[in-house]
Design an enzyme around this catalytic site. Structure first.
Site, PDB file in Angstrom:
ATOM      1  N   ASP A   1     -21.506   9.573   5.065  1.00 41.14           N
ATOM      2  CA  ASP A   1     -20.706   8.346   5.178  1.00 41.14           C
ATOM      3  C   ASP A   1     -20.460   8.001   6.643  1.00 41.14           C
ATOM      4  O   ASP A   1     -20.045   6.879   6.953  1.00 41.14           O
ATOM      5  CB  ASP A   1     -19.334   8.554   4.509  1.00 41.14           C
TER       6      ASP A   1
ATOM      7  N   GLN B   1     -15.347   9.378  -2.309  1.00 35.26           N
ATOM      8  CA  GLN B   1     -15.122   7.935  -2.442  1.00 35.26           C
ATOM      9  C   GLN B   1     -13.677   7.589  -2.081  1.00 35.26           C
ATOM     10  O   GLN B   1     -12.733   8.245  -2.529  1.00 35.26           O
ATOM     11  CB  GLN B   1     -15.463   7.485  -3.876  1.00 35.26           C
TER      12      GLN B   1
ATOM     13  N   LYS C   1     -24.221   4.133  -6.425  1.00 37.21           N
ATOM     14  CA  LYS C   1     -24.782   5.146  -5.523  1.00 37.21           C
ATOM     15  C   LYS C   1     -25.625   6.153  -6.307  1.00 37.21           C
ATOM     16  O   LYS C   1     -26.737   6.510  -5.895  1.00 37.21           O
ATOM     17  CB  LYS C   1     -23.650   5.843  -4.745  1.00 37.21           C
TER      18      LYS C   1
HETATM   19  N1  GUN Z   1     -14.798   2.939  -0.129  1.00 37.31           N
HETATM   20  C1  GUN Z   1     -15.212   1.723   0.277  1.00 37.31           C
HETATM   21  N2  GUN Z   1     -16.347   1.820   1.001  1.00 37.31           N
HETATM   22  C2  GUN Z   1     -16.653   3.135   1.056  1.00 37.31           C
HETATM   23  C3  GUN Z   1     -17.731   3.862   1.656  1.00 37.31           C
HETATM   24  O1  GUN Z   1     -18.630   3.324   2.327  1.00 37.31           O
HETATM   25  N3  GUN Z   1     -17.692   5.201   1.452  1.00 37.31           N
HETATM   26  C4  GUN Z   1     -16.710   5.833   0.770  1.00 37.31           C
HETATM   27  N4  GUN Z   1     -16.765   7.159   0.670  1.00 37.31           N
HETATM   28  N5  GUN Z   1     -15.696   5.182   0.204  1.00 37.31           N
HETATM   29  C5  GUN Z   1     -15.681   3.836   0.344  1.00 37.31           C
END
Ligand code: GUN
Length: 293
Positions: free
Chosen positions: A119, A96, A52
């Site tokens: 998100d 996350q 990211k």
């Molecule tokens: N863990 C697995 N997929 C995601 C996601 O799309 N966003 C976040 N914040 N954590 C994750």
């Protein structure tokens, strides 16, 4: 069989975002800024967050990575979220997942301001998405719809079977695929661990989206000839032939599914990369105040 190439498609999506950012900034707009909070040092989460942050620099965003130790208390994390909510320079941020067990994920999700929840996990964004109102759409379902759109896969009137009902993939995915829009308009069946005779559903499906977290769960025998297979799984399984000692395995058994599918996403190199590209899209929308005005 056509491979749904996440590398190529996400690069195309990111190239459009990069151009858009350059234009936006050249007209005096603020450079978009995404922040990520990573609690602890889970190997997979480290990989995703690194991807990211890397994507932010590729598309011309600022990024901040806030690392917090695994012993961080819920109160400390909520205080950090409060700080980011109030920081006008941060357009959007994510925490996350998964989080250590002592931290309540729902509390965390609902503490992030909906306007900064790129998100798309906050109940306000989930509710707005379900009602067809402007919302940040959770990045994995959003990425899958973009993949379907980019490959011009006909979805209207098709039967889509979603396997898995998680809050971040299966549930929002099932809602999106039933929407009256160009990438959706499907008849949707949401299946899960209590579904009886799952194969009866998957064998009847034109599109199967598998998001279960069970490596190689969906086999060629379970799908019909010509089905579209979207694999959301990304499990690390031990593999002595790899230097790292593991390989990334999807929820679909690629070989047997690919023999029957019309389209299939590889793992890695499929949905995961589209998730990151969608997060970039949401962050750009946040910087431009496109969702909440
Ligand atoms: N863990 C697995 N997929 C995601 C996601 O799309 N966003 C976040 N914040 N954590 C994750």
């Amino acid at each position: 069989m056509i491979l749904l190439d996440g590398k190529k498609t996400s690069a195309e999506v990111k190239a459009v975002i990069k151009k858009d950012v350059e234009e936006f900034v050249s007209k005096g707009g603020k450079k978009p800024h995404l922040a990520a909070i990573l609690v602890g040092s889970d190997g997979a989460s480290e990989t995703y967050v690194a991807s990211k942050v890397r994507s932010c620099s590729e598309v011309g965003f600022d990024s901040t990575l806030e690392r917090m130790p695994s012993q961080t208390t819920e109160e400390e994390l909520l205080a950090k979220i409060d700080e980011f909510n109030k920081n006008a320079d941060i357009d959007g941020f994510i925490v996350q997942l998964p989080l250590p067990n002592h931290i309540d994920e729902q509390k965390v999700t609902t503490t992030i301001f909906p306007e900064k929840d790129v998100d798309g996990f906050h109940p306000v964004n989930v509710g707005r998405m379900a009602l067809g109102q402007p919302a940040y759409i959770s990045a994995t379902p959003y990425g899958i719809t973009q993949m379907l759109e980019q490959y011009k896969i006909e979805t209207s009137g098709k039967h889509c079977v979603v396997i898995g009902r998680s809050n971040i993939v299966g549930s929002p995915m099932s809602i999106l695929m039933a929407k009256n829009s160009k990438y959706a308009n499907c008849t949707v069946t949401l299946t899960h661990s209590r579904t009886k005779n799952l194969e009866e559903f998957t064998k009847a499906a034109d599109i199967v989206i598998v998001a279960l977290g069970k490596p190689a769960f969906l086999t060629g025998e379970m799908i019909k000839e010509g089905a579209v297979v979207i694999d959301v799984g990304i499990t690390r399984v031990p593999d002595d032939s790899k230097k790292s000692g593991f390989r990334i395995q999807g929820d679909a058994d690629f070989k047997s599914c690919a023999e029957k599918a019309s389209y299939i996403t590889p793992v890695p190199g499929g949905v995961g990369l589209m998730t990151v590209a969608s997060l970039m899209k949401n962050t750009l929308a946040a910087a431009k105040n496109e969702i909440y005005g």
